[in-house]
Design a protein around this motif. Structure first.
Motif, mmCIF file in Angstrom:
data_model
loop_
_atom_site.group_PDB
_atom_site.id
_atom_site.type_symbol
_atom_site.label_atom_id
_atom_site.label_comp_id
_atom_site.label_asym_id
_atom_site.label_seq_id
_atom_site.Cartn_x
_atom_site.Cartn_y
_atom_site.Cartn_z
ATOM 1 N N HIS A 27 1.053 -1.190 -0.275
ATOM 2 C CA HIS A 27 0.316 0.171 -0.207
ATOM 3 C C HIS A 27 0.841 0.820 0.103
ATOM 4 O O HIS A 27 2.015 0.864 0.102
ATOM 5 C CB HIS A 27 -1.177 -0.025 1.172
ATOM 6 C CG HIS A 27 -0.013 0.454 2.484
ATOM 7 N ND1 HIS A 27 0.334 -0.457 3.129
ATOM 8 C CD2 HIS A 27 -0.413 1.184 3.722
ATOM 9 C CE1 HIS A 27 1.040 0.241 4.506
ATOM 10 N NE2 HIS A 27 0.710 0.890 4.172
ATOM 11 N N CYS A 29 1.531 5.595 1.483
ATOM 12 C CA CYS A 29 0.498 5.767 2.631
ATOM 13 C C CYS A 29 1.027 7.422 2.803
ATOM 14 O O CYS A 29 1.916 7.903 2.428
ATOM 15 C CB CYS A 29 0.594 5.779 4.507
ATOM 16 S SG CYS A 29 0.340 6.062 5.748
ATOM 17 N N LEU A 110 -1.589 -1.830 -3.435
ATOM 18 C CA LEU A 110 -3.351 -2.138 -3.724
ATOM 19 C C LEU A 110 -4.337 -1.117 -3.371
ATOM 20 O O LEU A 110 -5.370 -1.301 -3.729
ATOM 21 C CB LEU A 110 -3.717 -3.537 -3.655
ATOM 22 C CG LEU A 110 -3.073 -5.458 -3.924
ATOM 23 C CD1 LEU A 110 -2.875 -5.369 -3.441
ATOM 24 C CD2 LEU A 110 -2.745 -4.369 -5.346
ATOM 25 N N SER A 111 -4.100 -0.342 -2.609
ATOM 26 C CA SER A 111 -4.583 0.515 -1.499
ATOM 27 C C SER A 111 -3.829 1.467 -1.452
ATOM 28 O O SER A 111 -2.612 1.707 -1.008
ATOM 29 C CB SER A 111 -5.352 0.094 -0.248
ATOM 30 O OG SER A 111 -4.497 -0.019 0.546
ATOM 31 N N HIS A 112 -4.768 3.032 -0.679
ATOM 32 C CA HIS A 112 -3.775 4.427 -0.239
ATOM 33 C C HIS A 112 -4.414 5.076 0.834
ATOM 34 O O HIS A 112 -5.460 4.854 1.143
ATOM 35 C CB HIS A 112 -3.679 5.087 -0.611
ATOM 36 C CG HIS A 112 -3.207 6.813 -0.814
ATOM 37 N ND1 HIS A 112 -2.205 6.650 -0.811
ATOM 38 C CD2 HIS A 112 -3.917 7.405 -0.486
ATOM 39 C CE1 HIS A 112 -1.562 7.928 -0.919
ATOM 40 N NE2 HIS A 112 -2.393 8.929 -0.361
ATOM 41 N N SER A 113 -4.129 4.928 2.280
ATOM 42 C CA SER A 113 -4.354 5.193 4.002
ATOM 43 C C SER A 113 -3.405 6.185 3.627
ATOM 44 O O SER A 113 -3.266 7.191 2.928
ATOM 45 C CB SER A 113 -2.983 3.935 4.548
ATOM 46 O OG SER A 113 -3.316 2.804 4.667
ATOM 47 N N LYS A 115 -4.952 9.605 3.090
ATOM 48 C CA LYS A 115 -5.271 9.875 1.882
ATOM 49 C C LYS A 115 -5.307 11.873 2.293
ATOM 50 O O LYS A 115 -5.221 12.939 1.702
ATOM 51 C CB LYS A 115 -6.427 9.662 0.245
ATOM 52 C CG LYS A 115 -6.064 8.397 -0.532
ATOM 53 C CD LYS A 115 -7.591 8.795 -0.845
ATOM 54 C CE LYS A 115 -7.247 6.978 -1.637
ATOM 55 N NZ LYS A 115 -8.203 6.593 -2.872
ATOM 56 N N ILE A 126 -4.001 4.626 -7.884
ATOM 57 C CA ILE A 126 -3.692 3.759 -7.393
ATOM 58 C C ILE A 126 -4.212 2.415 -8.650
ATOM 59 O O ILE A 126 -5.947 2.165 -8.480
ATOM 60 C CB ILE A 126 -4.186 2.298 -6.354
ATOM 61 C CG1 ILE A 126 -2.687 3.365 -4.881
ATOM 62 C CG2 ILE A 126 -3.357 1.346 -5.888
ATOM 63 C CD1 ILE A 126 -2.166 3.073 -4.580
ATOM 64 N N ALA A 129 -7.831 -0.189 -7.182
ATOM 65 C CA ALA A 129 -7.902 -0.309 -6.871
ATOM 66 C C ALA A 129 -9.258 1.169 -5.772
ATOM 67 O O ALA A 129 -9.471 2.172 -6.778
ATOM 68 C CB ALA A 129 -6.915 -0.046 -4.695
#
Length: 129
Positions: A27, A29, A110-113, A115, A126, A129
């Motif tokens: 991921h 961040c 696969l994801s973004h923390s 944002k 992404i 995702a």
């Protein structure tokens, strides 16, 4: 989760690692702690089991600095490169840029923390995702 052998390390080679096991939670961040730790607006990470990583460089394990109640930030004491984070749980989070082959598909975020903590003009996309 993908099982594979990965290698990586810091800028000067004093801290090196060999990972023999799966990577999890790839991921990005944008939290302020990641921004301060890396000097970038967004960090890219994967998590690994602490027992699956061997510190192979002459510096052995990276130096750490306690950054929160649950984690310490890892870095090379020789060149200062950020390596990742060593959590109190049996998890080491490695910055994707420290891998020798960061382009490999299992490392793809696969994801973004967090944002909401990025500047409004900074956008992370992404695929899938």
């Amino acid at each position: 989760m993908t099982t594979r052998i990965f290698e990586g390390g810091c800028l000067c080679g004093h801290i090196r690692y060999r990972l023999r096991g799966p990577v999890a939670f790839p991921h990005t961040c944008s939290c302020r702690m990641c921004q301060k730790h890396t000097g970038a607006l967004t960090a890219s990470w994967v998590e690994v089991d602490r027992d699956a990583i061997d510190w192979t460089g002459p510096g052995e394990a990276p130096a750490t600095w306690r950054s929160s109640e649950k984690s310490s930030r890892a870095f090379c004491p020789a060149c200062g490169s950020s390596i990742g984070a060593v959590d109190d749980a049996p998890v080491v989070a490695l910055l994707t840029g420290t891998f020798d082959k960061p382009h490999l598909l299992p490392l793809k975020p696969l994801s973004h923390s967090y944002k909401g903590q990025r500047p409004r003009w900074w956008h992370v996309t992404i695929d899938g995702a």
